[in-house]
Design a protein around this motif. Sequence first.
Motif, PDB file in Angstrom:
ATOM      1  N   ARG A   1     -11.337  -2.160   4.937  1.00 50.32           N
ATOM      2  CA  ARG A   1     -11.883  -2.653   3.662  1.00 50.32           C
ATOM      3  C   ARG A   1     -10.766  -2.738   2.615  1.00 50.32           C
ATOM      4  O   ARG A   1      -9.746  -2.079   2.729  1.00 50.32           O
ATOM      5  N   THR A   2     -11.005  -3.563   1.596  1.00 49.79           N
ATOM      6  CA  THR A   2      -9.994  -3.767   0.541  1.00 49.79           C
ATOM      7  C   THR A   2     -10.185  -2.740  -0.568  1.00 49.79           C
ATOM      8  O   THR A   2     -11.315  -2.438  -0.947  1.00 49.79           O
ATOM      9  N   TRP A   3      -9.077  -2.216  -1.083  1.00 47.42           N
ATOM     10  CA  TRP A   3      -9.130  -1.320  -2.247  1.00 47.42           C
ATOM     11  C   TRP A   3      -8.474  -2.027  -3.420  1.00 47.42           C
ATOM     12  O   TRP A   3      -7.295  -2.389  -3.361  1.00 47.42           O
ATOM     13  N   HIS A   4      -9.243  -2.234  -4.460  1.00 44.79           N
ATOM     14  CA  HIS A   4      -8.788  -2.951  -5.653  1.00 44.79           C
ATOM     15  C   HIS A   4      -7.850  -2.026  -6.437  1.00 44.79           C
ATOM     16  O   HIS A   4      -8.276  -0.963  -6.891  1.00 44.79           O
TER      17      HIS A   4
ATOM     18  N   ASN B   1      -9.445   5.465 -10.287  1.00 43.05           N
ATOM     19  CA  ASN B   1      -9.547   4.495 -11.380  1.00 43.05           C
ATOM     20  C   ASN B   1      -9.323   5.233 -12.695  1.00 43.05           C
ATOM     21  O   ASN B   1     -10.106   6.124 -13.041  1.00 43.05           O
TER      22      ASN B   1
ATOM     23  N   LYS C   1     -18.588   5.345  -8.035  1.00 45.25           N
ATOM     24  CA  LYS C   1     -17.325   5.748  -7.389  1.00 45.25           C
ATOM     25  C   LYS C   1     -16.155   5.647  -8.362  1.00 45.25           C
ATOM     26  O   LYS C   1     -15.877   4.578  -8.899  1.00 45.25           O
TER      27      LYS C   1
ATOM     28  N   GLN D   1      -0.860  -2.021  -6.330  1.00 46.96           N
ATOM     29  CA  GLN D   1      -0.784  -2.322  -4.893  1.00 46.96           C
ATOM     30  C   GLN D   1      -1.270  -3.754  -4.685  1.00 46.96           C
ATOM     31  O   GLN D   1      -2.266  -4.176  -5.284  1.00 46.96           O
TER      32      GLN D   1
ATOM     33  N   SER E   1       0.879  -1.167   0.000  1.00 40.53           N
ATOM     34  CA  SER E   1       0.000   0.000   0.000  1.00 40.53           C
ATOM     35  C   SER E   1       0.920   1.221   0.000  1.00 40.53           C
ATOM     36  O   SER E   1       1.911   1.244   0.753  1.00 40.53           O
ATOM     37  N   THR E   2       0.618   2.215  -0.823  1.00 43.68           N
ATOM     38  CA  THR E   2       1.475   3.414  -0.828  1.00 43.68           C
ATOM     39  C   THR E   2       1.423   4.110   0.535  1.00 43.68           C
ATOM     40  O   THR E   2       2.374   4.784   0.926  1.00 43.68           O
TER      41      THR E   2
ATOM     42  N   GLY F   1      -3.920  -2.971  -1.222  1.00 45.71           N
ATOM     43  CA  GLY F   1      -4.521  -1.632  -1.128  1.00 45.71           C
ATOM     44  C   GLY F   1      -5.652  -1.656  -0.120  1.00 45.71           C
ATOM     45  O   GLY F   1      -6.402  -2.634  -0.065  1.00 45.71           O
ATOM     46  N   ARG F   2      -5.761  -0.623   0.683  1.00 43.71           N
ATOM     47  CA  ARG F   2      -6.798  -0.638   1.718  1.00 43.71           C
ATOM     48  C   ARG F   2      -7.690   0.584   1.648  1.00 43.71           C
ATOM     49  O   ARG F   2      -7.293   1.658   1.198  1.00 43.71           O
ATOM     50  N   GLY F   3      -8.951   0.373   2.128  1.00 44.78           N
ATOM     51  CA  GLY F   3      -9.892   1.464   2.289  1.00 44.78           C
ATOM     52  C   GLY F   3     -10.055   1.747   3.768  1.00 44.78           C
ATOM     53  O   GLY F   3      -9.185   1.384   4.571  1.00 44.78           O
ATOM     54  N   ARG F   4     -11.142   2.360   4.145  1.00 48.23           N
ATOM     55  CA  ARG F   4     -11.382   2.657   5.555  1.00 48.23           C
ATOM     56  C   ARG F   4     -11.923   1.418   6.261  1.00 48.23           C
ATOM     57  O   ARG F   4     -12.441   0.508   5.618  1.00 48.23           O
TER      58      ARG F   4
HETATM   59  C1  BT5 Z   1     -11.820   4.290   0.275  1.00 46.95           C
HETATM   60  O1  BT5 Z   1     -12.213   3.472   1.300  1.00 46.95           O
HETATM   61  O2  BT5 Z   1     -12.532   4.671  -0.623  1.00 46.95           O
HETATM   62  C2  BT5 Z   1     -10.358   4.684   0.323  1.00 46.95           C
HETATM   63  C3  BT5 Z   1      -9.569   4.159  -0.827  1.00 46.95           C
HETATM   64  C4  BT5 Z   1      -8.161   4.682  -0.811  1.00 46.95           C
HETATM   65  C5  BT5 Z   1      -7.296   3.981  -1.793  1.00 46.95           C
HETATM   66  C6  BT5 Z   1      -5.915   4.583  -1.853  1.00 46.95           C
HETATM   67  S1  BT5 Z   1      -4.960   3.929  -3.152  1.00 46.95           S
HETATM   68  C7  BT5 Z   1      -3.529   4.636  -2.515  1.00 46.95           C
HETATM   69  C8  BT5 Z   1      -3.601   4.496  -1.004  1.00 46.95           C
HETATM   70  N1  BT5 Z   1      -3.057   3.230  -0.576  1.00 46.95           N
HETATM   71  C9  BT5 Z   1      -3.988   2.447  -0.026  1.00 46.95           C
HETATM   72  O3  BT5 Z   1      -3.780   1.300   0.427  1.00 46.95           O
HETATM   73  N2  BT5 Z   1      -5.177   3.070  -0.022  1.00 46.95           N
HETATM   74  C10 BT5 Z   1      -5.073   4.406  -0.594  1.00 46.95           C
HETATM   75  P1  BT5 Z   1     -13.704   3.061   1.615  1.00 46.95           P
HETATM   76  O4  BT5 Z   1     -14.559   4.285   1.705  1.00 46.95           O
HETATM   77  O5  BT5 Z   1     -13.602   2.194   2.809  1.00 46.95           O
HETATM   78  O6  BT5 Z   1     -14.179   2.258   0.359  1.00 46.95           O
HETATM   79  C11 BT5 Z   1     -13.753   0.937   0.146  1.00 46.95           C
HETATM   80  C12 BT5 Z   1     -14.824   0.252  -0.713  1.00 46.95           C
HETATM   81  O7  BT5 Z   1     -14.764   0.777  -2.044  1.00 46.95           O
HETATM   82  C13 BT5 Z   1     -14.593  -1.243  -0.868  1.00 46.95           C
HETATM   83  O8  BT5 Z   1     -15.185  -1.950   0.193  1.00 46.95           O
HETATM   84  C14 BT5 Z   1     -15.272  -1.533  -2.209  1.00 46.95           C
HETATM   85  O9  BT5 Z   1     -16.675  -1.648  -2.048  1.00 46.95           O
HETATM   86  C15 BT5 Z   1     -15.023  -0.263  -2.992  1.00 46.95           C
HETATM   87  N3  BT5 Z   1     -13.836  -0.365  -3.877  1.00 46.95           N
HETATM   88  C16 BT5 Z   1     -12.711  -1.130  -3.743  1.00 46.95           C
HETATM   89  N4  BT5 Z   1     -11.856  -0.902  -4.727  1.00 46.95           N
HETATM   90  C17 BT5 Z   1     -12.437   0.019  -5.537  1.00 46.95           C
HETATM   91  C18 BT5 Z   1     -12.031   0.667  -6.736  1.00 46.95           C
HETATM   92  N5  BT5 Z   1     -10.845   0.457  -7.315  1.00 46.95           N
HETATM   93  N6  BT5 Z   1     -12.897   1.571  -7.270  1.00 46.95           N
HETATM   94  C19 BT5 Z   1     -14.099   1.843  -6.708  1.00 46.95           C
HETATM   95  N7  BT5 Z   1     -14.540   1.257  -5.584  1.00 46.95           N
HETATM   96  C20 BT5 Z   1     -13.700   0.361  -4.999  1.00 46.95           C
END
Ligand code: BT5
Length: 257
Positions: free
Chosen positions: A60-63, A146, A121, A51, A27-28, A54-57
């Motif tokens: 959660r997983t970030w694709h 994206n 999104k 990545q 993850s960056t 990659g992680r979300g909040r």
């Molecule tokens: C976010 O979390 O939206 C924050 C994402 C941040 C990503 C960046 S990439 C660079 C840096 N390094 C990291 O590891 N992270 C940051 P959240 O609001 O929790 O949304 C996550 C949800 O978005 C997932 O549970 C999916 O439903 C959806 N999701 C996952 N990957 C996606 C994608 N590529 N595009 C759109 N939706 C996605």
Amino acid sequence: MTPDSIQTGLKSRLVGTTVHVHESATSTNDLAWIEVGRGAPDGLVIVAAEQTRGRGRFGRTWHSPRGGLWASVILRPSPVPQEPILITCVAALGMREAVEALGVAGPKIRFPNDVVVRDRKICGVLAECRLIGNQPDVFVIGLGLNVNNDLPGDLPDATTLKAELGRETPVAQAARTVLEGIDRWYDALRTGPRQVIAEAWREHSSVLGRDVIITIGAHSLRGLLEDMDPGGGLILRLPEGGVRRIQPEFVNELKLA
Ligand code: BT5
């Protein structure tokens, strides 16, 4: 992608004056925290072509496969804003502006941290901070956009720049535009009244005035989102009458009803 390909022509005061580019990262944000430990300056940027974690909040997983923009910015605001959520607002406003500058009409901010196009999104923001005592000190802002990447089938409500524009955008160009957007709004945070940020955040909201479902822990509340302010919270009018004020940091999810 190289630092040069991102920085050539970059119109930015601070964000991105130093850029590190990696072929792959977990993850960056992880790499950015290592740089924080080494004393990295305000505005340093880490980009990875892909990545692997990659992680979300909220875990959660970030694709994040190749073809997208995955970046983290280190911010050391001084003084730290009284309402740290303004940092998330700065990132979302900068990303929104960048998506528009890259040619997509009408991007909006879906509270608190998504940029959406037609309610899909296109971008997510993950703001993390280090605490000294209980005071935030340094922030790492993860930015995911994206661009030309594919999306898995289980994300039907997501979109990419490529899908919106019908053509590819060089990722380095997307990165430059994003860094300029974040730089502009970070500058507004440092120089202007916080009201400028709060008003822009409200103006570009995709959910204000709409019927929403807000999840806080195990509870959900449905109502009309009447007002929102980074410090003042979300004002939700309940169908049974009365209003609830909800602090942004407690919201796990907000979706349209
Ligand atoms: C976010 O979390 O939206 C924050 C994402 C941040 C990503 C960046 S990439 C660079 C840096 N390094 C990291 O590891 N992270 C940051 P959240 O609001 O929790 O949304 C996550 C949800 O978005 C997932 O549970 C999916 O439903 C959806 N999701 C996952 N990957 C996606 C994608 N590529 N595009 C759109 N939706 C996605």
